[in-house]
Design a protein around this motif. Structure first.
Motif, PDB file in Angstrom:
ATOM      1  N   VAL A  63      20.320   1.371   4.158  1.00  0.00           N
ATOM      2  CA  VAL A  63      20.685   2.654   3.557  1.00  0.00           C
ATOM      3  C   VAL A  63      19.922   2.796   2.241  1.00  0.00           C
ATOM      4  O   VAL A  63      19.963   1.901   1.394  1.00  0.00           O
ATOM      5  N   PHE A  64      19.227   3.923   2.084  1.00  0.00           N
ATOM      6  CA  PHE A  64      18.452   4.177   0.866  1.00  0.00           C
ATOM      7  C   PHE A  64      19.096   5.321   0.081  1.00  0.00           C
ATOM      8  O   PHE A  64      18.782   6.487   0.309  1.00  0.00           O
ATOM      9  N   PRO A  65      20.004   5.013  -0.856  1.00  0.00           N
ATOM     10  CA  PRO A  65      20.597   6.082  -1.668  1.00  0.00           C
ATOM     11  C   PRO A  65      19.548   6.687  -2.605  1.00  0.00           C
ATOM     12  O   PRO A  65      18.687   5.971  -3.142  1.00  0.00           O
ATOM     13  N   LYS A  66      19.600   7.985  -2.763  1.00  0.00           N
ATOM     14  CA  LYS A  66      18.747   8.718  -3.710  1.00  0.00           C
ATOM     15  C   LYS A  66      17.261   8.584  -3.393  1.00  0.00           C
ATOM     16  O   LYS A  66      16.412   8.715  -4.274  1.00  0.00           O
ATOM     17  N   ARG A  67      16.921   8.290  -2.133  1.00  0.00           N
ATOM     18  CA  ARG A  67      15.516   8.171  -1.756  1.00  0.00           C
ATOM     19  C   ARG A  67      15.250   9.028  -0.520  1.00  0.00           C
ATOM     20  O   ARG A  67      16.042   9.049   0.424  1.00  0.00           O
ATOM     21  N   THR A  68      14.101   9.728  -0.528  1.00  0.00           N
ATOM     22  CA  THR A  68      13.707  10.513   0.638  1.00  0.00           C
ATOM     23  C   THR A  68      12.985   9.620   1.645  1.00  0.00           C
ATOM     24  O   THR A  68      12.535   8.518   1.306  1.00  0.00           O
ATOM     25  N   ALA A  69      12.847  10.120   2.861  1.00  0.00           N
ATOM     26  CA  ALA A  69      12.141   9.358   3.887  1.00  0.00           C
ATOM     27  C   ALA A  69      10.679   9.149   3.489  1.00  0.00           C
ATOM     28  O   ALA A  69      10.102   8.085   3.736  1.00  0.00           O
ATOM     29  N   ARG A  70      10.071  10.158   2.894  1.00  0.00           N
ATOM     30  CA  ARG A  70       8.674  10.013   2.459  1.00  0.00           C
ATOM     31  C   ARG A  70       8.531   8.901   1.421  1.00  0.00           C
ATOM     32  O   ARG A  70       7.558   8.158   1.418  1.00  0.00           O
ATOM     33  N   GLU A  71       9.511   8.816   0.520  1.00  0.00           N
ATOM     34  CA  GLU A  71       9.431   7.830  -0.555  1.00  0.00           C
ATOM     35  C   GLU A  71       9.530   6.399  -0.033  1.00  0.00           C
ATOM     36  O   GLU A  71       8.952   5.486  -0.632  1.00  0.00           O
ATOM     37  N   VAL A  72      10.257   6.187   1.052  1.00  0.00           N
ATOM     38  CA  VAL A  72      10.443   4.822   1.548  1.00  0.00           C
ATOM     39  C   VAL A  72       9.539   4.499   2.730  1.00  0.00           C
ATOM     40  O   VAL A  72       9.532   3.362   3.211  1.00  0.00           O
ATOM     41  N   ALA A  73       8.772   5.475   3.219  1.00  0.00           N
ATOM     42  CA  ALA A  73       7.980   5.271   4.440  1.00  0.00           C
ATOM     43  C   ALA A  73       6.999   4.110   4.301  1.00  0.00           C
ATOM     44  O   ALA A  73       6.853   3.287   5.207  1.00  0.00           O
ATOM     45  N   ARG A  74       6.301   4.036   3.169  1.00  0.00           N
ATOM     46  CA  ARG A  74       5.332   2.950   2.984  1.00  0.00           C
ATOM     47  C   ARG A  74       6.028   1.592   2.999  1.00  0.00           C
ATOM     48  O   ARG A  74       5.548   0.629   3.606  1.00  0.00           O
ATOM     49  N   ALA A  75       7.168   1.510   2.281  1.00  0.00           N
ATOM     50  CA  ALA A  75       7.905   0.251   2.241  1.00  0.00           C
ATOM     51  C   ALA A  75       8.390  -0.158   3.627  1.00  0.00           C
ATOM     52  O   ALA A  75       8.387  -1.345   3.977  1.00  0.00           O
ATOM     53  N   VAL A  76       8.795   0.817   4.434  1.00  0.00           N
ATOM     54  CA  VAL A  76       9.246   0.533   5.802  1.00  0.00           C
ATOM     55  C   VAL A  76       8.106  -0.064   6.623  1.00  0.00           C
ATOM     56  O   VAL A  76       8.285  -1.073   7.326  1.00  0.00           O
TER      57      VAL A  76
END
Length: 527
Positions: A241-254
């Motif tokens: 779960v990524f609170p306060k984060r958009t999918a674009r913001e976490v895509a690279r980390a994923v």
């Protein structure tokens, strides 16, 4: 004075000298004693309520496999009730003794100082005994509070991986949804599934499977734990779960996390294993609830499996697409203000771009790490097609403009851990730690397709477009930096001799053409 027994006369004297009116009260230091009684009674009540809440919550939800047993909760409740009962008995006994001493004080005051001191000594001893009993109760209550806190944590922790469990995931989703509802803050969810895990368990056994799950949990915690709540969803499935984060913001980390898992070597009883995983990503949209977001993340995960596994997909609310689209769409589209971005006087595109010497030193360092722990490593060389012709026809400024456009493309596509360099005039290099050949090929194709879509402002830089010929290779056992890069240089030269705008992958001594743009048939015979 022997009639006082064990009572210290000086303590009695200090007590009496403090205030003569104490002779008419029911307790020496009574304010402090009553305060402690109130505090302790409150602690007992809170402790019992916490115990009842914990037990009731578990009974209502149904005990998951990782929850504390009902008998352990019952024992904790019984201890709390015993402490509460003991404190109540002690308080009752203390009240009775104080009442007796109060009555005797009136008589002792008339009988003389010796009798009065004896009764006051008993009063002090009574209070001190009550303090000892309260202190003992407080110590036991603190112990039970720690026990309840520990068991509450266990109720939200997966016993195998030590990650948060399904119950904790539900709590994190609910909290994120409430924040989104109140203030519109984003909330994203990643679902990750270990590929072919049942087959792995059937072949190597459940203990080996457990070792792999622990290893995957470790990588997830390292790669994503700083941004989100990492949970074991059930079986071989995990969630973040990524609170306060958009999918674009976490895509690279994923994507980085997925590649790290694929690059990891898992060990069990002397055997070593490699596994891959598939992921699905979704972001909370509009007025939907968390169940709908989970469903979309599951749908994206299913698409990753359908696409061959070992990849990531993202459900953007309308359709499912590769996670890479979350950041590459902007990289391959000519951005607004392109001419200003290429202005030689305004923008320094060399920032963050190293030289060949620095790049080779980093390749050597990464290879040493690979030899120690088996981490995958890939290197990519991208040659700007017809670079010499561009410079000859349009001048050095045109050559620099094209190089800088390609550099912008690299920077927009690369991860934080990657290393880009101007390897030579008209050629860029990219080091991809933790990346296997297939992943490097994917990056190469993004770069090549991005170059195809870029259009330069022709009024200032005559070559309207440019293309790239790219070669990628994964480091092999015992190979040093010079050997690895030499293999790739030879592949670029060989491929360029037959055409342009293509990607080739080196698999041992074989060269495999992946993306074919303007390539002659002769190259196919040579590959």
């Amino acid at each position: 004075m022997h009639c006082l027994g064990s009572v210290d006369e000086r303590r009695v004297g200090r007590s009496l000298s403090g205030d003569p009116k104490l002779l008419g009260t029911t307790s020496i230091d009574g304010g402090r004693g009553m305060h402690d009684i109130i505090v302790m009674a409150s602690l007992v009540a809170c402790g019992v309520l916490c115990g009842w809440w914990l037990r009731g919550g578990l009974a209502q939800e149904g005990p998951p496999s990782d929850a504390p047993s009902s008998s352990r909760i019952d024992r904790a409740l019984e201890h709390l009730r015993s402490i509460a009962s003991g404190v109540a008995d002690d308080l009752g006994e203390h009240h009775t003794r104080i009442a007796e001493i109060h009555n005797r004080l009136q008589e002792a005051a008339r009988a003389g100082p010796e009798h009065l001191l004896r009764v006051v000594g008993e009063l002090i001893e009574c209070n001190e005994e009550m303090q000892r009993q309260l202190q003992s109760a407080e110590t036991r209550l603190q112990h039970q509070a720690r026990e309840i806190a520990s068991r509450s944590e266990e109720a939200h922790t997966d016993p195998l991986t030590k990650l948060a469990n399904r119950r904790a995931l539900d709590v994190a989703l609910e909290e994120g949804w409430e924040q989104h509802r109140r203030s519109g803050t984003p909330l994203s969810l990643l679902m990750l599934d270990v590929d072919h895990f049942k087959r792995f368990n059937d072949r190597f056994g459940h203990p080996a499977g457990d070792a792999v799950l622990k290893g995957v949990a470790h990588v997830l915690r390292q790669e994503l734990g700083g941004d989100g709540v990492v949970c074991r969803y059930g079986g071989e499935e995990f969630a973040v779960v990524f609170p306060k984060r958009t999918a674009r913001e976490v895509a690279r980390a994923v994507e980085r996390c997925r590649e790290s898992i694929a690059a990891q070597t898992f060990s069990f009883e002397g055997a070593q294993f490699r596994i891959t995983c598939s992921t699905g990503l979704a972001e909370l949209k509009g007025e939907e609830d968390t169940d709908e977001m989970v469903s979309r993340a599951d749908e994206a995960l299913y698409q990753s499996k359908k696409a061959g596994r070992n990849c990531s997909h993202w459900h953007d609310g309308r359709r499912v697409r590769p996670v890479a689209d979350a950041w590459t769409k902007r990289a391959v589209r000519t951005p607004e203000g392109w001419e200003e971005k290429l202005d030689l006087e305004k923008t320094d595109f060399s920032a963050g771009i190293s030289t060949q010497a620095v790049f080779m030193a980093d390749v050597s360092r990464r290879l040493a790490e690979r030899h120690r722990n088996g981490t995958a490593l890939a290197v990519l060389l991208a040659k700007i097609d017809d670079y010499d012709t561009i410079v000859a026809q349009h001048g050095d400024s045109a050559g620099r403009a094209v190089t800088r456009a390609a550099t912008l493309l690299f920077k927009a596509t690369m991860r934080d851990m990657d290393h880009v360099a101007e390897f030579s005039e008209g050629t860029l290099s990219l080091l991809l730690p933790g990346c296997r050949l297939d992943g490097a090929v994917t990056v190469a194709e993004r770069l090549r397709e991005g170059a195809n879509r870029c259009r330069l402002p022709q009024k200032r830089f005559p070559p309207e477009r440019f293309t790239l010929t790219i070669a990628v290779a994964e480091a092999e056992e015992g190979e040093d930096a010079s050997d690895l890069v030499a293999r790739i240089e030879d592949a670029v030269a060989s491929t360029s001799a037959h055409g342009s705008n293509c990607t080739c992958a080196l698999e041992g001594k074989e060269t495999r053409l992946i993306g074919i743009g303007d390539i002659s048939l002769a190259a196919g015979d040579n590959a």
